[in-house]
Write a protein that holds these residues in place. Structure first.
Motif, PDB file in Angstrom:
ATOM      1  N   HIS A  36       0.846  -1.186   0.000  1.00 27.77           N
ATOM      2  CA  HIS A  36       0.000   0.000   0.000  1.00 27.77           C
ATOM      3  C   HIS A  36       0.889   1.246   0.000  1.00 27.77           C
ATOM      4  O   HIS A  36       1.790   1.357   0.839  1.00 27.77           O
ATOM      5  CB  HIS A  36      -0.930   0.003   1.220  1.00 27.77           C
ATOM      6  CG  HIS A  36      -2.026   0.989   1.098  1.00 27.77           C
ATOM      7  ND1 HIS A  36      -1.846   2.315   1.387  1.00 27.77           N
ATOM      8  CD2 HIS A  36      -3.308   0.851   0.694  1.00 27.77           C
ATOM      9  CE1 HIS A  36      -2.977   2.957   1.181  1.00 27.77           C
ATOM     10  NE2 HIS A  36      -3.883   2.082   0.750  1.00 27.77           N
ATOM     11  N   TYR A  43      -0.070  -6.433   1.256  1.00 25.41           N
ATOM     12  CA  TYR A  43      -1.305  -7.164   0.984  1.00 25.41           C
ATOM     13  C   TYR A  43      -0.966  -8.431   0.205  1.00 25.41           C
ATOM     14  O   TYR A  43      -0.263  -8.375  -0.801  1.00 25.41           O
ATOM     15  CB  TYR A  43      -2.270  -6.310   0.161  1.00 25.41           C
ATOM     16  CG  TYR A  43      -2.938  -5.209   0.958  1.00 25.41           C
ATOM     17  CD1 TYR A  43      -4.313  -5.200   1.122  1.00 25.41           C
ATOM     18  CD2 TYR A  43      -2.203  -4.186   1.533  1.00 25.41           C
ATOM     19  CE1 TYR A  43      -4.943  -4.201   1.845  1.00 25.41           C
ATOM     20  CE2 TYR A  43      -2.822  -3.177   2.262  1.00 25.41           C
ATOM     21  CZ  TYR A  43      -4.189  -3.196   2.412  1.00 25.41           C
ATOM     22  OH  TYR A  43      -4.814  -2.206   3.141  1.00 25.41           O
ATOM     23  N   MET A  78      -3.364  -7.982  -8.167  1.00 24.14           N
ATOM     24  CA  MET A  78      -3.795  -6.767  -7.480  1.00 24.14           C
ATOM     25  C   MET A  78      -2.689  -5.730  -7.528  1.00 24.14           C
ATOM     26  O   MET A  78      -1.503  -6.057  -7.689  1.00 24.14           O
ATOM     27  CB  MET A  78      -4.217  -7.059  -6.047  1.00 24.14           C
ATOM     28  CG  MET A  78      -3.105  -7.228  -5.082  1.00 24.14           C
ATOM     29  SD  MET A  78      -3.736  -7.484  -3.422  1.00 24.14           S
ATOM     30  CE  MET A  78      -2.421  -8.522  -2.829  1.00 24.14           C
ATOM     31  N   CYS A  79      -3.108  -4.473  -7.385  1.00 20.97           N
ATOM     32  CA  CYS A  79      -2.165  -3.362  -7.307  1.00 20.97           C
ATOM     33  C   CYS A  79      -2.876  -2.191  -6.648  1.00 20.97           C
ATOM     34  O   CYS A  79      -4.089  -2.230  -6.421  1.00 20.97           O
ATOM     35  CB  CYS A  79      -1.635  -2.985  -8.688  1.00 20.97           C
ATOM     36  SG  CYS A  79      -2.899  -2.289  -9.786  1.00 20.97           S
ATOM     37  N   PHE A  80      -2.112  -1.151  -6.335  1.00 22.43           N
ATOM     38  CA  PHE A  80      -2.650   0.067  -5.743  1.00 22.43           C
ATOM     39  C   PHE A  80      -2.350   1.252  -6.641  1.00 22.43           C
ATOM     40  O   PHE A  80      -1.303   1.292  -7.292  1.00 22.43           O
ATOM     41  CB  PHE A  80      -2.012   0.335  -4.370  1.00 22.43           C
ATOM     42  CG  PHE A  80      -2.457  -0.598  -3.291  1.00 22.43           C
ATOM     43  CD1 PHE A  80      -3.645  -0.378  -2.617  1.00 22.43           C
ATOM     44  CD2 PHE A  80      -1.687  -1.686  -2.944  1.00 22.43           C
ATOM     45  CE1 PHE A  80      -4.066  -1.237  -1.621  1.00 22.43           C
ATOM     46  CE2 PHE A  80      -2.098  -2.554  -1.937  1.00 22.43           C
ATOM     47  CZ  PHE A  80      -3.290  -2.322  -1.273  1.00 22.43           C
ATOM     48  N   LEU A  86      -7.324   0.234  -4.188  1.00 18.80           N
ATOM     49  CA  LEU A  86      -6.948  -1.160  -4.413  1.00 18.80           C
ATOM     50  C   LEU A  86      -7.670  -1.692  -5.641  1.00 18.80           C
ATOM     51  O   LEU A  86      -8.891  -1.540  -5.768  1.00 18.80           O
ATOM     52  CB  LEU A  86      -7.315  -2.020  -3.195  1.00 18.80           C
ATOM     53  CG  LEU A  86      -7.171  -3.538  -3.327  1.00 18.80           C
ATOM     54  CD1 LEU A  86      -5.729  -3.942  -3.587  1.00 18.80           C
ATOM     55  CD2 LEU A  86      -7.717  -4.222  -2.078  1.00 18.80           C
ATOM     56  N   CYS A 101     -12.350  -2.185  -8.183  1.00 19.21           N
ATOM     57  CA  CYS A 101     -11.639  -1.074  -7.555  1.00 19.21           C
ATOM     58  C   CYS A 101     -12.266  -0.772  -6.201  1.00 19.21           C
ATOM     59  O   CYS A 101     -13.501  -0.717  -6.072  1.00 19.21           O
ATOM     60  CB  CYS A 101     -11.712   0.154  -8.458  1.00 19.21           C
ATOM     61  SG  CYS A 101     -10.939   1.616  -7.751  1.00 19.21           S
TER      62      CYS A 101
END
Length: 106
Positions: A36, A43, A78-80, A86, A101
């Motif tokens: 994050h 995460y 996943m990515c931020f 997220l 999202c």
């Protein structure tokens, strides 16, 4: 020793044990990892178990969430965003691929 950290870790650990019992699985097999950008928390996403686990930057388990199988058909990535949103990508798995999202809530 930070007592609040210990109780949060214990609660998250117990939650993971409970989720594993419900699902009938005893292992956590990560399929994606992301850090994050605001909190620095790590995460981990498990597609097999459909679980999202959150660890502190020091490796302490902070939270565990069981993902709804209707929404997360096969969560694989996943990515931020830099603002902390997220994004979780689902592979098709017969139902069509999707990217979900979630806003950052501080």
């Amino acid at each position: 020793v930070d007592e609040s950290n210990l109780s949060r870790k214990s609660a998250a650990t117990e939650k993971l044990k409970m989720l594993n019992m419900i699902k009938g699985k005893g292992s956590f097999q990560p399929s994606a990892i992301a850090i994050h950008p605001i909190s620095g928390n790590v995460y981990l996403l498990s597609s097999n178990d459909q679980i999202l686990a959150v660890y502190s930057d020091m490796g302490k388990l902070l939270d565990v969430e069981y993902l709804n199988t209707k929404l997360f058909t096969q969560p694989e990535g996943m990515c931020f965003s830099k603002e902390g949103k997220l994004y979780i990508a689902n592979e098709a798995n017969g139902l069509g691929a999707s990217i979900l999202c979630f806003d950052f809530m501080n």
